[in-house]
Design a protein around this motif. Sequence first.
Motif, PDB file in Angstrom:
ATOM      1  N   UNK A 115       0.820  -1.209   0.000  1.00  0.00           N
ATOM      2  CA  UNK A 115       0.000   0.000   0.000  1.00  0.00           C
ATOM      3  C   UNK A 115       0.852   1.255   0.000  1.00  0.00           C
ATOM      4  N   UNK A 116       2.057   1.187   0.573  1.00  0.00           N
ATOM      5  CA  UNK A 116       2.962   2.345   0.610  1.00  0.00           C
ATOM      6  C   UNK A 116       3.943   2.341  -0.543  1.00  0.00           C
ATOM      7  N   UNK A 117       4.041   1.211  -1.287  1.00  0.00           N
ATOM      8  CA  UNK A 117       5.008   1.104  -2.381  1.00  0.00           C
ATOM      9  C   UNK A 117       4.310   0.495  -3.596  1.00  0.00           C
ATOM     10  N   UNK A 118       3.538   1.299  -4.316  1.00  0.00           N
ATOM     11  CA  UNK A 118       2.843   0.781  -5.501  1.00  0.00           C
ATOM     12  C   UNK A 118       3.836   0.233  -6.519  1.00  0.00           C
ATOM     13  N   UNK A 119       3.473  -0.872  -7.147  1.00  0.00           N
ATOM     14  CA  UNK A 119       4.348  -1.495  -8.135  1.00  0.00           C
ATOM     15  C   UNK A 119       4.910  -2.811  -7.659  1.00  0.00           C
ATOM     16  N   UNK A 120       4.947  -3.013  -6.335  1.00  0.00           N
ATOM     17  CA  UNK A 120       5.400  -4.281  -5.775  1.00  0.00           C
ATOM     18  C   UNK A 120       4.236  -5.269  -5.729  1.00  0.00           C
ATOM     19  N   UNK A 121       4.557  -6.548  -5.733  1.00  0.00           N
ATOM     20  CA  UNK A 121       3.558  -7.594  -5.538  1.00  0.00           C
ATOM     21  C   UNK A 121       3.971  -8.402  -4.312  1.00  0.00           C
ATOM     22  N   UNK A 122       3.024  -9.000  -3.606  1.00  0.00           N
ATOM     23  CA  UNK A 122       3.377  -9.763  -2.402  1.00  0.00           C
ATOM     24  C   UNK A 122       4.300 -10.928  -2.741  1.00  0.00           C
ATOM     25  N   UNK A 123       5.222 -11.207  -1.831  1.00  0.00           N
ATOM     26  CA  UNK A 123       6.128 -12.326  -2.039  1.00  0.00           C
ATOM     27  C   UNK A 123       7.425 -12.153  -1.274  1.00  0.00           C
ATOM     28  N   UNK A 124       8.368 -13.056  -1.559  1.00  0.00           N
ATOM     29  CA  UNK A 124       9.677 -13.045  -0.908  1.00  0.00           C
ATOM     30  C   UNK A 124      10.706 -12.439  -1.865  1.00  0.00           C
ATOM     31  N   UNK A 125      11.514 -11.557  -1.324  1.00  0.00           N
ATOM     32  CA  UNK A 125      12.462 -10.814  -2.146  1.00  0.00           C
ATOM     33  C   UNK A 125      13.853 -10.829  -1.507  1.00  0.00           C
ATOM     34  N   UNK A 126      14.865 -10.751  -2.404  1.00  0.00           N
ATOM     35  CA  UNK A 126      16.255 -10.488  -1.995  1.00  0.00           C
ATOM     36  C   UNK A 126      16.542  -9.040  -2.361  1.00  0.00           C
ATOM     37  N   UNK A 127      17.107  -8.299  -1.433  1.00  0.00           N
ATOM     38  CA  UNK A 127      17.367  -6.903  -1.749  1.00  0.00           C
ATOM     39  C   UNK A 127      18.846  -6.561  -1.532  1.00  0.00           C
ATOM     40  N   UNK A 128      19.270  -5.566  -2.294  1.00  0.00           N
ATOM     41  CA  UNK A 128      20.621  -4.997  -2.151  1.00  0.00           C
ATOM     42  C   UNK A 128      20.460  -3.493  -2.133  1.00  0.00           C
ATOM     43  N   UNK A 129      21.107  -2.834  -1.167  1.00  0.00           N
ATOM     44  CA  UNK A 129      20.960  -1.391  -0.981  1.00  0.00           C
ATOM     45  C   UNK A 129      22.330  -0.721  -1.091  1.00  0.00           C
ATOM     46  N   UNK A 130      22.340   0.411  -1.793  1.00  0.00           N
ATOM     47  CA  UNK A 130      23.546   1.236  -1.922  1.00  0.00           C
ATOM     48  C   UNK A 130      23.212   2.597  -1.342  1.00  0.00           C
ATOM     49  N   UNK A 131      23.908   2.978  -0.246  1.00  0.00           N
ATOM     50  CA  UNK A 131      23.637   4.243   0.450  1.00  0.00           C
ATOM     51  C   UNK A 131      24.878   5.116   0.428  1.00  0.00           C
ATOM     52  N   UNK A 132      24.640   6.428   0.414  1.00  0.00           N
ATOM     53  CA  UNK A 132      25.754   7.384   0.491  1.00  0.00           C
ATOM     54  C   UNK A 132      25.361   8.508   1.421  1.00  0.00           C
ATOM     55  N   UNK A 133      26.355   9.271   1.866  1.00  0.00           N
ATOM     56  CA  UNK A 133      26.114  10.435   2.718  1.00  0.00           C
ATOM     57  C   UNK A 133      26.377  11.720   1.955  1.00  0.00           C
ATOM     58  N   UNK A 134      25.989  11.692   0.669  1.00  0.00           N
ATOM     59  CA  UNK A 134      26.229  12.849  -0.188  1.00  0.00           C
ATOM     60  C   UNK A 134      25.187  13.931  -0.016  1.00  0.00           C
ATOM     61  N   UNK A 135      24.996  14.709  -1.082  1.00  0.00           N
ATOM     62  CA  UNK A 135      24.152  15.905  -1.013  1.00  0.00           C
ATOM     63  C   UNK A 135      22.668  15.601  -0.987  1.00  0.00           C
ATOM     64  N   UNK A 136      22.255  14.400  -1.427  1.00  0.00           N
ATOM     65  CA  UNK A 136      20.832  14.066  -1.436  1.00  0.00           C
ATOM     66  C   UNK A 136      20.102  14.734  -2.596  1.00  0.00           C
ATOM     67  N   UNK A 137      18.799  14.520  -2.665  1.00  0.00           N
ATOM     68  CA  UNK A 137      17.981  15.052  -3.760  1.00  0.00           C
ATOM     69  C   UNK A 137      16.667  15.575  -3.204  1.00  0.00           C
TER      70      UNK A 137
END
Length: 710
Positions: free
Chosen positions: A488-510
């Motif tokens: 409900x908060x992330x339209x486009x996803x479907x229910x199920x099991x997922x593997x995720x990979x995240x890339x984070x930085x401490x830059x200027x942001x958007x």
Amino acid sequence: MFVRFSYKVQFGYILGAVIIGTVGIVGVRGADEINKHSEIISEHVLPTIKALDDIRYAGLRIISSVVESGLLENAATSGRSNEMVMQVEQQQIGEGEELYRKSFDNFAKLVAREPDEKHYIEKIGFQGESLHREARVLLDLIHHHADKSDIFESKERFEEIERNFLHSVNSMLAQEYVHLDKIKNAETRSISSTARTTGILSFIAVITGLGFGYRLSLAIVRPLKLLREGAAKIERGDLEEQINVKSSDEVGELAAAFEKMRIELKTSRDNIAVEIIERQHAQEELNRAKNHLEERVKERTDDLNRAYDNLFTEMEQRKRSDNEREKMQVQLNQAQKMEFVGRLAGGIAHDFNNLLTVILGYADIALMQTDPTHPLFDNLEEIRKAGERSADLTRQLLAYSRQQTIEPKVLDLNEIVSGMLKMLQRLIGESIDLNWHPFSSLWYTRLDPSQVDQIIANLCINARDAIEDVGKITINTGNSVIDEDYIALHPGLVPGEYVWIAVSDNGCGMDKETLSRIFEPFFTTKGVGKGTGLGLATVFGIVKQNNGYVDVQSEPGSGTTFRIYMPRHVGTDEQILSKDDAKPIPHGQESILLVEDDPSILKLATKILSNLGYRVLTANNPVEAINLAREHEGEVHLVLTDVVMPEMNGRDLTQNLLSINPQIKCMYMSGYTGDIIGHHGVLNEGEHFIQKPFTPQRLAIKVREVLDGN
């Protein structure tokens, strides 16, 4: 046989009346006897006695008048009388006579009614007359101074007459008194007889009354007792037991009436109980209907509220429609632009990839044959780098347009990223710290390893460009189970099991406006010459091509986090690809039939395979290849063919070759996009394919995998 109670009572009344009547008759008869005797006494006996007393009194008065006067005595002695006394005596004798006559008349009347006593009238009348006459004679003798002898003789006659008269009167009185006693005795006997008869009848009446009363009480009291008990039970509400009074009289009728009332009350009670239950059920139904109506009213109210909200929303949407149309027009223009880019990339991909294959292939061969210290080595390295950048640009365009040809593998993202760390550190520079935090129990996913390289590389380059000087980039992996609340908060996803990979930085942001455009092709915030604007668009295209999802979190001054969700792979029958499995360039001695309509590609591939030790048979078209396979005396182990060729495509060629040699193995190569290759029947599950441009090392590894059956 039962007798009615009224008849019993009437019978009792009649019996009592008979007994009382009998007693009354006996009493009346006794009373009549007593009255009769009383009448005889009062009308005859007592008057007769009184008349006799009056006669005796009159006689005694005459006698006493003569005796008490002393005339007789004086006359006897002197022979003279007192003239005055004589007159008095005469008067008294006259009064006595008058009294006698009246009394005798009364006596005569009384006695005349009794025939047996008439002789008393004559006797007493004669003696009374004699007494009067002799008294007169005696007085006359005395008055006329008669001879003493005559006087004494008259006196003796008078005394004799007196005695006879008194004797008769007294006898008559005695007889009357006897008669009176007889009458009284008879009266007494009548009274006694009446009393005895009355007593006997009364005793009989009492005994009869007691017996009848006892029988009547048995006929009345017991039924009344049963009736009273039944009435008491009815009063208490006990309507089950029957009022059993076996009687046909009024009590029985009353008991029958009570029994009927009991049955009616029981029936009424049962009917009331049934009616109460029915009313309860009706009330429950009414409550359910009420609740249902309330629910319907609530639903209708909610519908009206929703309709009002929808109307209000629609009005608001209409107000925003112009802006949305503009945004949709912008998105349409962007989509048309992306479609044009995709078509352009797809149109030039084949020829461009063929040229890049020749450039990169000969550059790699030249580099392998040139000493690194030779002045030409650096020139050859730059040529190879320019070719790789050109190939990357082509792959990015195809990836965004989702026309890139891919070879999905079951991967452990932790191993893939671990093998890229050195390359990534060189890519982002030494001023930026690269932190790697793998999840220990990471699930497997299935996608093309080259696409993983593209995703990680593009995200790290984008993070590096967001950091001005010194900073930090963090790579994390993990598992997630997506539910409806998260969707409900992330339209486009479907229910199920997922593997995720995240890339984070401490830059200027958007900011939000930049976030809304980061996946547009050619959109960039970098300066001119510092970016193509295809990096994040390529990431987005690869993720969507593999049914994944991209989540971006960023705020100005707070850095950015890209989290890529890929579906979990649960199959276990595929080999897990790992970067640690990379080996030196393999060689071989098998026979390979190489089919390629582009002479430059044919020449390059022949040289690469020959240098690796393979025996290579070359053909410019499918027909020539079929003839070679038939005429070749030795065994052909592998056919490596282009997909799109004149006269016959690569899939049809392999079918013909398999009919000649069923043991031959097949491998395809092409510079076309995935949709064109798939149209020719290639890229099915289990088929081997290598995308142009390829390097000698990759071609050597792929050929070896096919020959070894891996």
